[in-house]
Motif scaffolding. Sequence first.
Motif, short mmCIF file in Angstrom:
data_model
loop_
_atom_site.label_atom_id
_atom_site.label_comp_id
_atom_site.label_asym_id
_atom_site.label_seq_id
_atom_site.Cartn_x
_atom_site.Cartn_y
_atom_site.Cartn_z
N GLU A 53 0.83 -1.21 0.00
CA GLU A 53 0.00 0.00 0.00
C GLU A 53 0.86 1.26 0.00
N VAL A 54 1.95 1.22 0.75
CA VAL A 54 2.86 2.36 0.83
C VAL A 54 3.44 2.66 -0.55
N VAL A 55 3.95 1.62 -1.21
CA VAL A 55 4.54 1.79 -2.54
C VAL A 55 3.48 2.30 -3.53
N ALA A 56 2.26 1.78 -3.44
CA ALA A 56 1.19 2.21 -4.34
C ALA A 56 0.86 3.70 -4.16
N LYS A 57 1.08 4.22 -2.95
CA LYS A 57 0.80 5.65 -2.69
C LYS A 57 1.99 6.55 -3.01
N GLY A 58 3.06 5.97 -3.56
CA GLY A 58 4.21 6.78 -3.94
C GLY A 58 5.18 7.07 -2.81
N ALA A 59 5.07 6.33 -1.73
CA ALA A 59 6.00 6.48 -0.61
C ALA A 59 7.02 5.35 -0.67
N VAL A 60 7.96 5.36 0.25
CA VAL A 60 9.04 4.38 0.29
C VAL A 60 8.83 3.47 1.48
N ALA A 61 8.96 2.16 1.27
CA ALA A 61 8.82 1.18 2.35
C ALA A 61 10.15 0.46 2.53
N LEU A 62 10.60 0.41 3.78
CA LEU A 62 11.87 -0.24 4.12
C LEU A 62 11.64 -1.23 5.24
N ASP A 63 12.11 -2.46 5.03
CA ASP A 63 12.01 -3.52 6.02
C ASP A 63 13.06 -3.29 7.11
N PRO A 64 12.78 -3.68 8.37
CA PRO A 64 13.78 -3.53 9.43
C PRO A 64 15.09 -4.28 9.19
N ARG A 65 15.13 -5.14 8.20
CA ARG A 65 16.39 -5.82 7.85
C ARG A 65 17.10 -5.11 6.70
N GLY A 66 16.52 -3.99 6.23
CA GLY A 66 17.17 -3.19 5.21
C GLY A 66 16.70 -3.45 3.79
N GLU A 67 15.70 -4.31 3.60
CA GLU A 67 15.20 -4.56 2.26
C GLU A 67 14.27 -3.43 1.85
N LEU A 68 14.55 -2.85 0.71
CA LEU A 68 13.73 -1.79 0.17
C LEU A 68 12.64 -2.42 -0.69
N TYR A 69 11.38 -2.11 -0.39
CA TYR A 69 10.28 -2.61 -1.20
C TYR A 69 10.07 -1.65 -2.37
N THR A 70 9.91 -2.21 -3.55
CA THR A 70 9.73 -1.42 -4.76
C THR A 70 8.51 -1.94 -5.51
N GLU A 71 8.11 -1.20 -6.54
CA GLU A 71 7.02 -1.68 -7.39
C GLU A 71 7.38 -3.02 -8.02
N GLU A 72 8.67 -3.20 -8.30
CA GLU A 72 9.13 -4.42 -8.96
C GLU A 72 9.11 -5.65 -8.03
N ASN A 73 9.37 -5.46 -6.73
CA ASN A 73 9.47 -6.64 -5.87
C ASN A 73 8.33 -6.84 -4.88
N VAL A 74 7.55 -5.82 -4.61
CA VAL A 74 6.55 -5.95 -3.55
C VAL A 74 5.43 -6.93 -3.92
N ARG A 75 5.04 -6.98 -5.16
CA ARG A 75 3.98 -7.92 -5.57
C ARG A 75 4.44 -9.36 -5.42
N SER A 76 5.67 -9.65 -5.82
CA SER A 76 6.16 -11.03 -5.68
C SER A 76 6.31 -11.39 -4.20
N ARG A 77 6.74 -10.43 -3.37
CA ARG A 77 6.84 -10.69 -1.92
C ARG A 77 5.45 -10.96 -1.34
N LEU A 78 4.47 -10.23 -1.83
CA LEU A 78 3.09 -10.42 -1.37
C LEU A 78 2.57 -11.79 -1.78
N ASN A 79 2.89 -12.23 -2.99
CA ASN A 79 2.48 -13.57 -3.45
C ASN A 79 3.11 -14.67 -2.60
N VAL A 80 4.39 -14.53 -2.28
CA VAL A 80 5.07 -15.52 -1.43
C VAL A 80 4.45 -15.51 -0.04
N ARG A 81 4.19 -14.32 0.50
CA ARG A 81 3.58 -14.21 1.82
C ARG A 81 2.21 -14.90 1.85
N ASP A 82 1.41 -14.66 0.82
CA ASP A 82 0.09 -15.28 0.74
C ASP A 82 0.19 -16.80 0.62
#
Length: 149
Positions: free
Chosen positions: A81-110
């Motif tokens: 949701e953050v990425v979709a709103k044009g903001a930046v999302a960063l995981d506490p382990r330092g992984e930057l979520y981007t438009e390119e990777n957040v959907r695949s991460r969401l699919n794996v999570r699901d």
Amino acid sequence: MHIWVDADACPATIKDILFRAAQRTDLPLTLVANHGMRIPSSPGISFVLVAAGSDVADNEIVKRLTAGDLVITADIPLAAEVVAKGAVALDPRGELYTEENVRSRLNVRDFMESLRSSGVETGGPATLTAKDRQIFANRLDTLLRQRLP
């Protein structure tokens, strides 16, 4: 830029890094959680207490953030949701979520969630290491330098 923290599950060591960064850069930092917590007495650091419940803190962050803000979260649906709103999302382990990777991460999570709901033991996240903290601090510093005048 405003820094928002999904603080319910954010490790204390990561919060400490964020407190120091906010004080060093004079950027506003807001922690959002459904339980009280101690924060430093600093004019730019604030805390928002939300009601208990699934995704209440996440929804509050999404409601308040604007494009260009930074959100610290390990919650992949929130990151999407953050990425979709044009903001930046960063995981506490330092992984930057981007438009390119957040959907695949969401699919794996699901997929992992469906395994857990069918009774398969998938384990939890690994313990946060000193290397993870350093990666986070370096990525945070890079993001802040890119966005500050």
